[in-house]
Design an enzyme around this catalytic site. Sequence first.
Site, PDB file in Angstrom:
ATOM      1  N   ASP A 209      45.867  58.946  57.934  1.00 40.22           N
ATOM      2  CA  ASP A 209      45.898  60.128  58.808  1.00 40.22           C
ATOM      3  C   ASP A 209      46.884  61.153  58.260  1.00 40.22           C
ATOM      4  O   ASP A 209      48.062  60.852  58.069  1.00 40.22           O
ATOM      5  CB  ASP A 209      46.342  59.701  60.212  1.00 40.22           C
ATOM      6  CG  ASP A 209      46.542  60.902  61.128  1.00 40.22           C
ATOM      7  OD1 ASP A 209      45.552  61.351  61.722  1.00 40.22           O
ATOM      8  OD2 ASP A 209      47.684  61.391  61.238  1.00 40.22           O
TER       9      ASP A 209
ATOM     10  N   TYR B 158      51.493  68.607  57.600  1.00 37.71           N
ATOM     11  CA  TYR B 158      52.423  67.579  57.117  1.00 37.71           C
ATOM     12  C   TYR B 158      52.873  67.859  55.672  1.00 37.71           C
ATOM     13  O   TYR B 158      53.773  67.193  55.171  1.00 37.71           O
ATOM     14  CB  TYR B 158      51.794  66.174  57.164  1.00 37.71           C
ATOM     15  CG  TYR B 158      51.392  65.664  58.532  1.00 37.71           C
ATOM     16  CD1 TYR B 158      51.741  66.343  59.703  1.00 37.71           C
ATOM     17  CD2 TYR B 158      50.653  64.489  58.661  1.00 37.71           C
ATOM     18  CE1 TYR B 158      51.352  65.864  60.948  1.00 37.71           C
ATOM     19  CE2 TYR B 158      50.269  63.994  59.904  1.00 37.71           C
ATOM     20  CZ  TYR B 158      50.615  64.692  61.039  1.00 37.71           C
ATOM     21  OH  TYR B 158      50.229  64.212  62.266  1.00 37.71           O
TER      22      TYR B 158
ATOM     23  N   LYS C  54      43.826  67.506  59.590  1.00 37.43           N
ATOM     24  CA  LYS C  54      43.852  68.402  60.766  1.00 37.43           C
ATOM     25  C   LYS C  54      44.069  69.854  60.347  1.00 37.43           C
ATOM     26  O   LYS C  54      44.851  70.114  59.428  1.00 37.43           O
ATOM     27  CB  LYS C  54      45.002  68.017  61.713  1.00 37.43           C
ATOM     28  CG  LYS C  54      45.045  66.560  62.065  1.00 37.43           C
ATOM     29  CD  LYS C  54      46.182  66.223  63.010  1.00 37.43           C
ATOM     30  CE  LYS C  54      46.360  64.719  63.073  1.00 37.43           C
ATOM     31  NZ  LYS C  54      47.195  64.160  62.018  1.00 37.43           N
TER      32      LYS C  54
ATOM     33  N   HIS D 275      44.492  70.556  65.356  1.00 38.88           N
ATOM     34  CA  HIS D 275      45.809  69.932  65.554  1.00 38.88           C
ATOM     35  C   HIS D 275      46.380  70.167  66.963  1.00 38.88           C
ATOM     36  O   HIS D 275      46.919  69.263  67.588  1.00 38.88           O
ATOM     37  CB  HIS D 275      46.786  70.449  64.487  1.00 38.88           C
ATOM     38  CG  HIS D 275      47.892  69.494  64.173  1.00 38.88           C
ATOM     39  ND1 HIS D 275      48.410  69.325  62.917  1.00 38.88           N
ATOM     40  CD2 HIS D 275      48.578  68.642  64.960  1.00 38.88           C
ATOM     41  CE1 HIS D 275      49.375  68.415  62.956  1.00 38.88           C
ATOM     42  NE2 HIS D 275      49.484  67.991  64.187  1.00 38.88           N
TER      43      HIS D 275
END
Length: 283
Positions: A46, A51, A76, A109
Amino acid sequence: MIMYKIAFHNKVEIPQLGLGTWQITDKPQMADVIRAALSLGYRLIDTAAAYCNEMAIAKAIGANEVKREELFISDKVWNTSRGFADVQKACRKSLKKLKVDYLDMYLIHWPASMKLYPNWIEINADTWKGMEQLYRDGLVKSIGVCNFKVHHLQELMKSAEILPMINQIEMHPGMNQTEVLNYCNANGIKVEASSPLGNGQILKNEKLIEISKKKGKSAAQICLRWGIQKGVIVIPKTTNIERLEENINIFDFVLDLNEMEMIDNIPYCGGIGIDSDEVVEFG
Ligand code: A2P
C-alpha cells in the site's frame, strides 16, 4: 504461509493483510523491508503519491523475482490532483514512478472537505468520474476511496456509475469505526484498516495485553487478528523485519466471541485525529 483473500464486487481479490509503507521513504530501507516482506508472503503493498516513496518501491520490487501478476499494488491520488482530468494525469505519473503498466487498486486519498469547499459534493463526484475512466481504460483493476464517512459515500453513490470497491479508513482497537463499517458492509464496499495497530499507541492497552498473554500472541497480533475477524483488510506498517514476520503470523489462531467483544469495548484510543470534514489541504 496462509493468506486470506477478500473479493470486491467486481470479483478482483485482495490479500487480507498487506504492507503499509507510510513514512518509509529511505531507498535502502525500503529495499530491505520489501525483500523480507515478499519472502515472508506479503503480496499487497500500500502506497500513496503523498508518501513520496513510489520510486523506492519500484526499485525494491524490481530487485525481487515475484511476478507482477502475483503482486497487489495499491496507490492513492493526492488532494492537489482532484477532478476528472487531474486524477487521470496523477495516476499516469504514479504508474511511471512505480514502473508498472497498471495498478491493482487506486484510491482517492481524502474527500474534499466541506470546511474548505462548499461544492465538496461536486468535486468528489468529478474526481470519481476520473477514477471510473481509469478503471474503464484498464489502468487500474479496482477503484475506491479513503477516509470517506457515511455522508461522503452516500453523496458519491448518487452520481457514481461504478460503486467504490473499497474504503480505506483508520481503524483499530480503540477506534472501531462502527458506523462507516456497517454502512460499507451493507453496500458491498470492503473496508481496509489503515493504522491497524493504532500507530503503535494501542499496544500497551491492558485488555489487549490480557488477551495476548492468554493466547500466547503479541498485542500487535491480537489487534491484527481482530481486524481480520471483523472482515477488514489490514495494512500494518513496520520497518523492523522481526515485526514484519510477527504481523503476518496471525492466521493460526482465532479470537472467540468474548475476546472480540472485550476488544470492541476498548474505549477510544490511538487515533491520528484527522477529521475528513475538517481536513485543511496540506502538501
Ligand atoms: P516500527 O516501524 O518501528 O516497527 P500502524 O500500522 O498502526 O500505523 O502502526 C505502525 C507503528 O507500529 C509503527 O510505529 C511501527 O514501528 C509499530 N509496529 C509495527 N508492527 C509492530 C509490532 N508487531 N509490534 C510493535 N510495534 C509495531
